[in-house]
Design a protein around this motif. Structure first.
Motif, PDB file in Angstrom:
ATOM      1  N   LEU A 135       4.763   0.561 -14.161  1.00 13.62           N
ATOM      2  CA  LEU A 135       4.990   1.195 -12.853  1.00 13.62           C
ATOM      3  C   LEU A 135       5.870   0.313 -11.967  1.00 13.62           C
ATOM      4  O   LEU A 135       6.815   0.781 -11.327  1.00 13.62           O
ATOM      5  N   LEU A 136       5.510  -0.955 -11.978  1.00 13.91           N
ATOM      6  CA  LEU A 136       6.232  -1.935 -11.174  1.00 13.91           C
ATOM      7  C   LEU A 136       7.718  -1.941 -11.542  1.00 13.91           C
ATOM      8  O   LEU A 136       8.595  -1.891 -10.664  1.00 13.91           O
ATOM      9  N   GLY A 137       7.989  -1.974 -12.844  1.00 15.42           N
ATOM     10  CA  GLY A 137       9.372  -2.014 -13.308  1.00 15.42           C
ATOM     11  C   GLY A 137      10.110  -0.718 -13.016  1.00 15.42           C
ATOM     12  O   GLY A 137      11.249  -0.728 -12.511  1.00 15.42           O
ATOM     13  N   CYS A 252      10.333  -1.762  -1.725  1.00 16.76           N
ATOM     14  CA  CYS A 252       9.118  -1.999  -0.928  1.00 16.76           C
ATOM     15  C   CYS A 252       7.885  -1.492  -1.660  1.00 16.76           C
ATOM     16  O   CYS A 252       6.847  -2.170  -1.718  1.00 16.76           O
ATOM     17  N   VAL A 253       7.991  -0.281  -2.223  1.00 14.11           N
ATOM     18  CA  VAL A 253       6.817   0.289  -2.916  1.00 14.11           C
ATOM     19  C   VAL A 253       6.525  -0.513  -4.190  1.00 14.11           C
ATOM     20  O   VAL A 253       5.357  -0.738  -4.538  1.00 14.11           O
ATOM     21  N   ILE A 257       2.953  -2.175  -5.170  1.00 21.31           N
ATOM     22  CA  ILE A 257       2.284  -2.047  -6.477  1.00 21.31           C
ATOM     23  C   ILE A 257       1.859  -3.438  -6.975  1.00 21.31           C
ATOM     24  O   ILE A 257       0.745  -3.615  -7.481  1.00 21.31           O
ATOM     25  N   SER A 258       2.722  -4.425  -6.801  1.00 19.69           N
ATOM     26  CA  SER A 258       2.386  -5.797  -7.239  1.00 19.69           C
ATOM     27  C   SER A 258       1.131  -6.286  -6.536  1.00 19.69           C
ATOM     28  O   SER A 258       0.228  -6.849  -7.173  1.00 19.69           O
ATOM     29  N   SER A 259       1.074  -6.072  -5.248  1.00 18.51           N
ATOM     30  CA  SER A 259      -0.077  -6.563  -4.492  1.00 18.51           C
ATOM     31  C   SER A 259      -1.353  -5.807  -4.875  1.00 18.51           C
ATOM     32  O   SER A 259      -2.421  -6.400  -5.046  1.00 18.51           O
ATOM     33  N   LEU A 260      -1.203  -4.497  -5.051  1.00 18.49           N
ATOM     34  CA  LEU A 260      -2.380  -3.675  -5.379  1.00 18.49           C
ATOM     35  C   LEU A 260      -2.987  -4.057  -6.727  1.00 18.49           C
ATOM     36  O   LEU A 260      -4.176  -3.881  -6.961  1.00 18.49           O
ATOM     37  N   TRP A 261      -2.144  -4.566  -7.615  1.00 16.27           N
ATOM     38  CA  TRP A 261      -2.582  -4.868  -8.975  1.00 16.27           C
ATOM     39  C   TRP A 261      -3.681  -5.948  -9.010  1.00 16.27           C
ATOM     40  O   TRP A 261      -4.477  -6.026  -9.939  1.00 16.27           O
ATOM     41  N   ARG A 389      -1.815   5.623  -3.040  1.00 17.68           N
ATOM     42  CA  ARG A 389      -1.513   4.728  -1.929  1.00 17.68           C
ATOM     43  C   ARG A 389      -0.020   4.724  -1.568  1.00 17.68           C
ATOM     44  O   ARG A 389       0.358   4.303  -0.477  1.00 17.68           O
ATOM     45  N   THR A 390       0.812   5.236  -2.468  1.00 12.99           N
ATOM     46  CA  THR A 390       2.248   5.323  -2.166  1.00 12.99           C
ATOM     47  C   THR A 390       2.473   6.085  -0.855  1.00 12.99           C
ATOM     48  O   THR A 390       3.344   5.737  -0.051  1.00 12.99           O
ATOM     49  N   VAL A 391       1.654   7.110  -0.633  1.00  8.35           N
ATOM     50  CA  VAL A 391       1.771   7.896   0.600  1.00  8.35           C
ATOM     51  C   VAL A 391       1.473   7.022   1.829  1.00  8.35           C
ATOM     52  O   VAL A 391       2.186   7.068   2.834  1.00  8.35           O
ATOM     53  N   GLY A 392       0.423   6.206   1.728  1.00 11.21           N
ATOM     54  CA  GLY A 392       0.090   5.300   2.837  1.00 11.21           C
ATOM     55  C   GLY A 392       1.190   4.263   3.035  1.00 11.21           C
ATOM     56  O   GLY A 392       1.614   4.004   4.161  1.00 11.21           O
ATOM     57  N   TRP A 393       1.641   3.668   1.934  1.00 16.71           N
ATOM     58  CA  TRP A 393       2.700   2.653   2.045  1.00 16.71           C
ATOM     59  C   TRP A 393       3.930   3.242   2.748  1.00 16.71           C
ATOM     60  O   TRP A 393       4.511   2.619   3.633  1.00 16.71           O
ATOM     61  N   LEU A 394       4.313   4.456   2.347  1.00 14.38           N
ATOM     62  CA  LEU A 394       5.523   5.058   2.916  1.00 14.38           C
ATOM     63  C   LEU A 394       5.326   5.433   4.386  1.00 14.38           C
ATOM     64  O   LEU A 394       6.256   5.329   5.192  1.00 14.38           O
ATOM     65  N   SER A 395       4.115   5.863   4.723  1.00 13.09           N
ATOM     66  CA  SER A 395       3.848   6.195   6.129  1.00 13.09           C
ATOM     67  C   SER A 395       4.006   4.947   6.993  1.00 13.09           C
ATOM     68  O   SER A 395       4.578   4.994   8.086  1.00 13.09           O
ATOM     69  N   HIS A 396       3.496   3.821   6.487  1.00 17.41           N
ATOM     70  CA  HIS A 396       3.615   2.567   7.249  1.00 17.41           C
ATOM     71  C   HIS A 396       5.049   2.063   7.261  1.00 17.41           C
ATOM     72  O   HIS A 396       5.521   1.533   8.266  1.00 17.41           O
ATOM     73  N   TRP A 397       5.725   2.238   6.143  1.00 14.47           N
ATOM     74  CA  TRP A 397       7.136   1.795   6.075  1.00 14.47           C
ATOM     75  C   TRP A 397       7.971   2.577   7.096  1.00 14.47           C
ATOM     76  O   TRP A 397       8.765   2.003   7.841  1.00 14.47           O
ATOM     77  N   LYS A 398       7.739   3.896   7.139  1.00 12.09           N
ATOM     78  CA  LYS A 398       8.472   4.768   8.073  1.00 12.09           C
ATOM     79  C   LYS A 398       8.153   4.369   9.528  1.00 12.09           C
ATOM     80  O   LYS A 398       9.048   4.225  10.356  1.00 12.09           O
ATOM     81  N   GLU A 399       6.858   4.167   9.786  1.00 11.71           N
ATOM     82  CA  GLU A 399       6.440   3.804  11.147  1.00 11.71           C
ATOM     83  C   GLU A 399       7.073   2.475  11.566  1.00 11.71           C
ATOM     84  O   GLU A 399       7.540   2.313  12.693  1.00 11.71           O
TER      85      GLU A 399
END
Ligand code: ACO
Length: 453
Positions: A135-137, A252-253, A257-261, A389-399
């Motif tokens: 996924l990361l790659g 960014c995503v 993913i790296s951190s979530l792992w 969590r991609t949805v959360g990450w993107l919401s924060h990235w956008k904000e």
């Protein structure tokens, strides 16, 4: 509320700091001018008492076990909404009207295919690679395949990237699974809803028909909603930090993913089921509790404890209920692993060590059991967490990108190393403090040649 005032040891006022009001929850002392006015910094490893940004997305009350997305309780969203609807809410701040939902659903449906050349990218991985490595790659590589939407200063490109990522994550995740088990990749079906389409890409094979089960799809919907966001957790803060340098959203995503792992973040759902399987029977639970309390033993109760929740994690409550419903609807009877989990929870919650430290089951304690019942293998659990969590990450990235106060993340430090000193010639160096020796352990492949063999 009054400003905060900083005094020197003689009681003289050094500086005043305004207090910023939160809608609900703790207010923040604005210490941005602290270094310039007082010449000192704050020290807060792990950011336990530091607000790194303004955010209007998710509210967590850890003492009372409350979790709200844009003001709506997680239970109500699980009860009434689809994951795509919740994605819209997190991203744009309001629940969509029927027309808005239809248009957003259309966009995330029609971006679900991957550039065909990406399938060769998968083939570069070993078959036994962990799905999170894949996924990361692949997510990192998206920026090479979709360079037309990586200008973060263009709002339209930002939105296209967001839609692409939300649409493609199920495809990417399911392909990672298919690759590890040696089955052909399955293309998305645009006639299915988000969760059913994901199940289709995970479990169907070209040789026979497959209709995703409504029951499993409903459980998947709940799972994705519950894991979609959790304010400034480690992976979300990582995404914000990487994005603060104006890196593109795919990069960014990939960082998220790296951190979530990590095993004490998103990797815990995998660790919980492994732990329960290793424990095997109720007779072994008291020893597990004893080991978890022993500071000389690295063993911890996986799925227990949380930086913010000092009461029952509301997500764990929802997950437990959904799992009970799933067992009933699928007529699975008593699942031995669930029985073990409930008993472990009971023992821990009666034990002084866990009570005093306010350690309760977190989201990962029961989410793994749901995924197992859906038929998802354990090594895919964290990958599915990442998809949600991609949805959360993107919401924060956008904000973050839209926030005029936002600056590149650049924390200060409390320096505790040597002060400036003269260069030491090699003939006059001491061995003290230079532990260039590997810790003891079995030899690793190639190690002998590197370590002087
Ligand atoms: N088992 C045993 N003891 C624990 C556990 C546990 N699961 N969690 C915390 N403790 C103890 C710590 O040893 C510490 O004890 P001490 O005060 O005697 O030193 C005390 O409780 C406080 O714990 P910290 O590690 O300081 O808490 P922190 O907020 O830094 O960590 C974390 C939170 C990482 C979640 C931790 O509780 C943990 O490792 N839990 C297990 C892993 C897990 O389930 N992670 C998933 C979290 S949810 C998510 O990321 C989606």
């Amino acid at each position: 509320m009054a400003d905060y005032t900083l005094h020197d040891p003689d009681g003289r006022t050094v500086a005043r700091f305004p207090v910023l009001d939160a809608t609900v929850g703790a207010n923040s002392v604005d210490v941005r001018a602290l270094l310039d006015t007082a010449g000192i910094t704050t020290y807060d490893p792990g950011f336990s008492s530091t607000s790194s940004c303004n955010s209007a997305i998710t509210f967590v009350d850890g003492d009372n076990g409350v979790l709200l997305y844009r003001g709506y309780s997680i239970d109500q969203l699980v009860e009434h909404s689809s994951f795509v609807e919740v994605a819209y809410l997190l991203l744009f701040g309001e629940l969509p009207t029927p027309a808005q939902l239809q248009s957003f659903t259309h966009d995330v449906t029609y971006h679900s295919m991957l550039h065909e050349q990406l399938s060769s990218f998968y083939r570069g991985f070993r078959r036994d690679a962990h799905p999170m490595a894949v996924l990361l790659g692949v997510v990192g590589a998206l920026s090479a395949f979709y360079p037309d939407s990586i200008d973060v200063f263009d709002p339209r490109q930002r939105l296209v990237s967001i839609e692409r990522l939300i649409a493609k994550m199920p495809t990417i995740t399911a392909m990672a699974y298919k690759y590890t088990i040696g089955q052909p990749f399955v293309y998305p079906r645009n006639d299915l809803d988000y969760c059913s389409n994901f199940l289709h890409m995970m479990f169907s094979v070209p040789a026979e028909p497959y209709e995703p089960s409504k029951i499993l799809s409903k459980a998947m919907n709940a799972l994705l909603i519950v894991q979609a966001d959790h304010e400034q957790n480690a992976s979300t803060s990582t995404v914000r930090t990487v994005g603060s340098s104006r890196a593109n959203p795919f990069a960014c995503v990939a960082a998220g993913i790296s951190s979530l792992w990590g095993p004490i973040h998103g990797g815990a759902n995998e660790a919980v089921v492994n732990m329960l399987q290793e424990l095997g029977s109720k007779a072994n639970l008291p020893d597990a509790i004893r080991r978890a309390k022993d500071k000389n033993d690295p063993f911890r109760l996986m799925g227990f404890g949380h930086r913010v929740y000092k009461s029952y994690d509301p997500r764990a409550k929802v997950m437990r209920r959904i799992y009970e419903e799933l067992l009933e609807e699928l007529d699975l009877g008593n699942d031995p692993l669930f029985e073990l989990a409930k008993e472990l929870e009971r023992l821990a919650l009666e034990d002084d060590y866990f009570v005093q430290r306010k350690l309760y089951p977190n989201v990962d304690f029961y989410s793994g059991l749901i995924m197992k019942a859906i038929g998802i293998p354990i090594n895919m659990f964290t990958a599915i967490f990442a998809l949600s969590r991609t949805v959360g990450w993107l919401s924060h990235w956008k904000e973050m990108i839209e926030d005029p106060d936002q600056r590149i993340t650049r924390p200060r430090q409390l320096y505790v190393g040597p002060a400036q000193r003269p260069y030491a010639d090699i003939a006059h160096r001491s061995v003290n403090g230079s532990p260039a020796k590997l810790p003891a352990g079995p030899a690793m492949p190639g190690e002998k040649s590197i370590v002087g063999g």
